[in-house]
Design a protein around this motif. Structure first.
Motif, PDB file in Angstrom:
ATOM      1  N   GLN A  55       0.857  -1.181   0.000  1.00  0.00           N
ATOM      2  CA  GLN A  55       0.000   0.000   0.000  1.00  0.00           C
ATOM      3  C   GLN A  55       0.898   1.238   0.000  1.00  0.00           C
ATOM      4  N   PRO A  56       0.602   2.225  -0.851  1.00  0.00           N
ATOM      5  CA  PRO A  56       1.433   3.431  -0.902  1.00  0.00           C
ATOM      6  C   PRO A  56       1.595   4.070   0.483  1.00  0.00           C
ATOM      7  N   GLY A  57       2.827   4.477   0.782  1.00  0.00           N
ATOM      8  CA  GLY A  57       3.113   5.173   2.027  1.00  0.00           C
ATOM      9  C   GLY A  57       3.239   4.272   3.245  1.00  0.00           C
ATOM     10  N   GLN A  58       3.168   2.975   3.062  1.00  0.00           N
ATOM     11  CA  GLN A  58       3.240   2.069   4.196  1.00  0.00           C
ATOM     12  C   GLN A  58       4.470   1.171   4.076  1.00  0.00           C
ATOM     13  N   THR A  59       4.976   0.762   5.234  1.00  0.00           N
ATOM     14  CA  THR A  59       6.160  -0.084   5.302  1.00  0.00           C
ATOM     15  C   THR A  59       5.746  -1.519   5.601  1.00  0.00           C
ATOM     16  N   THR A  60       6.364  -2.424   4.895  1.00  0.00           N
ATOM     17  CA  THR A  60       6.148  -3.855   5.124  1.00  0.00           C
ATOM     18  C   THR A  60       7.498  -4.487   5.409  1.00  0.00           C
ATOM     19  N   THR A  61       7.570  -5.255   6.481  1.00  0.00           N
ATOM     20  CA  THR A  61       8.794  -5.963   6.839  1.00  0.00           C
ATOM     21  C   THR A  61       8.534  -7.454   6.711  1.00  0.00           C
ATOM     22  N   LEU A  62       9.463  -8.131   6.064  1.00  0.00           N
ATOM     23  CA  LEU A  62       9.346  -9.566   5.815  1.00  0.00           C
ATOM     24  C   LEU A  62      10.544 -10.274   6.423  1.00  0.00           C
ATOM     25  N   LYS A  63      10.263 -11.319   7.192  1.00  0.00           N
ATOM     26  CA  LYS A  63      11.321 -12.196   7.700  1.00  0.00           C
ATOM     27  C   LYS A  63      10.952 -13.607   7.252  1.00  0.00           C
ATOM     28  N   ALA A  64      11.939 -14.306   6.667  1.00  0.00           N
ATOM     29  CA  ALA A  64      11.644 -15.639   6.156  1.00  0.00           C
ATOM     30  C   ALA A  64      12.928 -16.439   5.992  1.00  0.00           C
ATOM     31  N   ASP A  65      12.754 -17.732   5.865  1.00  0.00           N
ATOM     32  CA  ASP A  65      13.834 -18.652   5.551  1.00  0.00           C
ATOM     33  C   ASP A  65      13.720 -18.942   4.055  1.00  0.00           C
ATOM     34  N   GLY A  66      14.724 -18.578   3.297  1.00  0.00           N
ATOM     35  CA  GLY A  66      14.687 -18.741   1.848  1.00  0.00           C
ATOM     36  C   GLY A  66      14.515 -20.176   1.402  1.00  0.00           C
ATOM     37  N   SER A  67      14.925 -21.137   2.224  1.00  0.00           N
ATOM     38  CA  SER A  67      14.782 -22.529   1.833  1.00  0.00           C
ATOM     39  C   SER A  67      13.377 -23.070   2.091  1.00  0.00           C
ATOM     40  N   ASN A  68      12.548 -22.301   2.796  1.00  0.00           N
ATOM     41  CA  ASN A  68      11.165 -22.705   3.070  1.00  0.00           C
ATOM     42  C   ASN A  68      10.316 -21.442   3.192  1.00  0.00           C
ATOM     43  N   LEU A  69      10.244 -20.717   2.119  1.00  0.00           N
ATOM     44  CA  LEU A  69       9.690 -19.363   2.101  1.00  0.00           C
ATOM     45  C   LEU A  69       8.289 -19.261   2.686  1.00  0.00           C
ATOM     46  N   VAL A  70       7.354 -19.991   2.169  1.00  0.00           N
ATOM     47  CA  VAL A  70       5.954 -19.836   2.582  1.00  0.00           C
ATOM     48  C   VAL A  70       5.749 -20.237   4.034  1.00  0.00           C
ATOM     49  N   MET A  71       6.313 -21.359   4.448  1.00  0.00           N
ATOM     50  CA  MET A  71       6.090 -21.868   5.799  1.00  0.00           C
ATOM     51  C   MET A  71       6.749 -21.006   6.874  1.00  0.00           C
ATOM     52  N   SER A  72       7.775 -20.256   6.510  1.00  0.00           N
ATOM     53  CA  SER A  72       8.536 -19.516   7.517  1.00  0.00           C
ATOM     54  C   SER A  72       8.236 -18.018   7.545  1.00  0.00           C
ATOM     55  N   THR A  73       7.439 -17.538   6.655  1.00  0.00           N
ATOM     56  CA  THR A  73       7.239 -16.102   6.500  1.00  0.00           C
ATOM     57  C   THR A  73       6.524 -15.472   7.689  1.00  0.00           C
ATOM     58  N   LYS A  74       7.091 -14.360   8.127  1.00  0.00           N
ATOM     59  CA  LYS A  74       6.475 -13.521   9.165  1.00  0.00           C
ATOM     60  C   LYS A  74       6.547 -12.079   8.684  1.00  0.00           C
ATOM     61  N   PHE A  75       5.425 -11.396   8.741  1.00  0.00           N
ATOM     62  CA  PHE A  75       5.369 -10.002   8.336  1.00  0.00           C
ATOM     63  C   PHE A  75       5.246  -9.102   9.557  1.00  0.00           C
ATOM     64  N   GLU A  76       5.775  -7.912   9.417  1.00  0.00           N
ATOM     65  CA  GLU A  76       5.604  -6.839  10.403  1.00  0.00           C
ATOM     66  C   GLU A  76       5.263  -5.575   9.629  1.00  0.00           C
ATOM     67  N   GLY A  77       4.917  -4.546  10.344  1.00  0.00           N
ATOM     68  CA  GLY A  77       4.614  -3.271   9.704  1.00  0.00           C
ATOM     69  C   GLY A  77       3.129  -3.018   9.595  1.00  0.00           C
ATOM     70  N   GLU A  78       2.792  -1.966   8.897  1.00  0.00           N
ATOM     71  CA  GLU A  78       1.405  -1.509   8.817  1.00  0.00           C
ATOM     72  C   GLU A  78       0.491  -2.463   8.056  1.00  0.00           C
ATOM     73  N   THR A  79       1.054  -3.336   7.234  1.00  0.00           N
ATOM     74  CA  THR A  79       0.242  -4.280   6.462  1.00  0.00           C
ATOM     75  C   THR A  79       0.395  -5.719   6.987  1.00  0.00           C
ATOM     76  N   LYS A  80       0.801  -5.852   8.227  1.00  0.00           N
ATOM     77  CA  LYS A  80       1.052  -7.174   8.816  1.00  0.00           C
ATOM     78  C   LYS A  80      -0.188  -8.068   8.759  1.00  0.00           C
ATOM     79  N   VAL A  81      -1.333  -7.556   9.207  1.00  0.00           N
ATOM     80  CA  VAL A  81      -2.548  -8.377   9.276  1.00  0.00           C
ATOM     81  C   VAL A  81      -2.936  -8.870   7.881  1.00  0.00           C
ATOM     82  N   GLU A  82      -2.875  -7.998   6.911  1.00  0.00           N
ATOM     83  CA  GLU A  82      -3.258  -8.358   5.548  1.00  0.00           C
ATOM     84  C   GLU A  82      -2.289  -9.378   4.950  1.00  0.00           C
ATOM     85  N   ASN A  83      -0.993  -9.147   5.131  1.00  0.00           N
ATOM     86  CA  ASN A  83      -0.004 -10.056   4.546  1.00  0.00           C
ATOM     87  C   ASN A  83       0.020 -11.420   5.225  1.00  0.00           C
ATOM     88  N   GLN A  84      -0.131 -11.438   6.534  1.00  0.00           N
ATOM     89  CA  GLN A  84      -0.190 -12.723   7.226  1.00  0.00           C
ATOM     90  C   GLN A  84      -1.424 -13.506   6.765  1.00  0.00           C
TER      91      GLN A  84
END
Length: 182
Positions: A55-84
Motif C-alpha cells: 500500500q502506498p506510504g506504508q512499510t512492510t517488513t518480511l522475515k523468512a527462511d529462503g529454503s522454506n519461504l511460505v512456511m517460515s514467513t512472518k510479516f511486520e509493519g502496517e500491512t502485517k494483518v493483511e499479509n499474514q
C-alpha cells in the motif's frame, strides 16, 4: 535467512523488479506504487513465491527462511494483518477446498452448486475467523478479499459446463436455465 538466490523478484502487475540481497540475506527496498494491491514476491530457483499486499506510504517488513519461504514467513509493519492473511490462506486453501477437480466437475449440477456454495462458505468463515484472531483488514483489502472469493466461485461455475462435458466425454450437457444467474 538461508537465501537460495541472490535476489528477490517483485512482480507488480507484470512489471518485475529485482531486489538484491545483502550477504546476510537482508534487504531494504523502497518503491513507489500508484495504488494498493496484491503482488507476487518470488525467490529461488524452484519458483517459490508469496502474495504480498503493498500500500502506498506504508512499510512492510518480511522475515523468512529462503529454503522454506511460505512456511517460515512472518510479516511486520502496517500491512502485517493483511499479509499474514495472504500467507495463511495460501497454506490453508487446500484443506478448505477438499475436493479434487475431477470429482467436482463430474457432480450433477445440483451437487456441484451445493459444493461450490460450501467452498464459498468455508472461504468466508476462514476470513472471519482470521480477523477475529488477528484484527480487521483495512477497507480496501477487505473488498479485495471479498472480490477474490466471489471470483473463485464464479470461475468454478463458468468452467463447470466445459469440464463436465470433457470429463464425462459428452457434448450434450447444458446447464439449467438459471445456472448463469450468478
Amino acid at each position: 535467512i538461508n537465501p537460495t538466490a541472490p535476489v528477490l523478484v517483485l512482480d507488480l502487475n507484470g512489471s518485475t523488479s529485482e531486489i538484491p540481497l545483502n550477504q546476510d540475506g537482508s534487504f531494504n527496498y523502497q518503491l513507489d506504487i500508484p495504488s494498493a494491491g496484491i503482488h507476487k514476491l518470488m525467490h529461488g530457483p524452484q519458483g517459490m513465491f508469496l502474495n504480498v499486499y503493498l500500500q502506498p506510504g506504508q512499510t512492510t517488513t518480511l522475515k523468512a527462511d529462503g529454503s522454506n519461504l511460505v512456511m517460515s514467513t512472518k510479516f511486520e509493519g502496517e500491512t502485517k494483518v493483511e499479509n499474514q492473511y495472504l500467507t495463511a490462506k495460501m497454506l490453508n486453501e487446500p484443506t478448505l477446498i477438499q475436493i479434487d477437480q475431477t470429482t467436482l466437475f463430474t457432480l450433477s449440477e445440483t451437487e456441484f452448486l451445493k459444493t461450490v456454495e460450501d467452498v464459498k462458505t468455508k472461504l468466508v468463515e476462514f476470513k472471519k475467523e482470521y480477523q477475529k484472531q488477528n484484527g480487521v483488514f483495512n477497507p480496501y483489502f477487505e473488498e479485495m478479499v471479498n472480490q477474490d472469493i466471489a471470483y473463485q466461485v464464479t470461475n468454478l461455475k463458468m468452467f463447470y459446463p466445459i469440464y463436465y462435458n470433457y470429463l464425462m466425454r459428452t457434448t450434450d450437457f447444458k446447464p439449467s436455465e438459471n445456472f448463469y444467474s450468478f
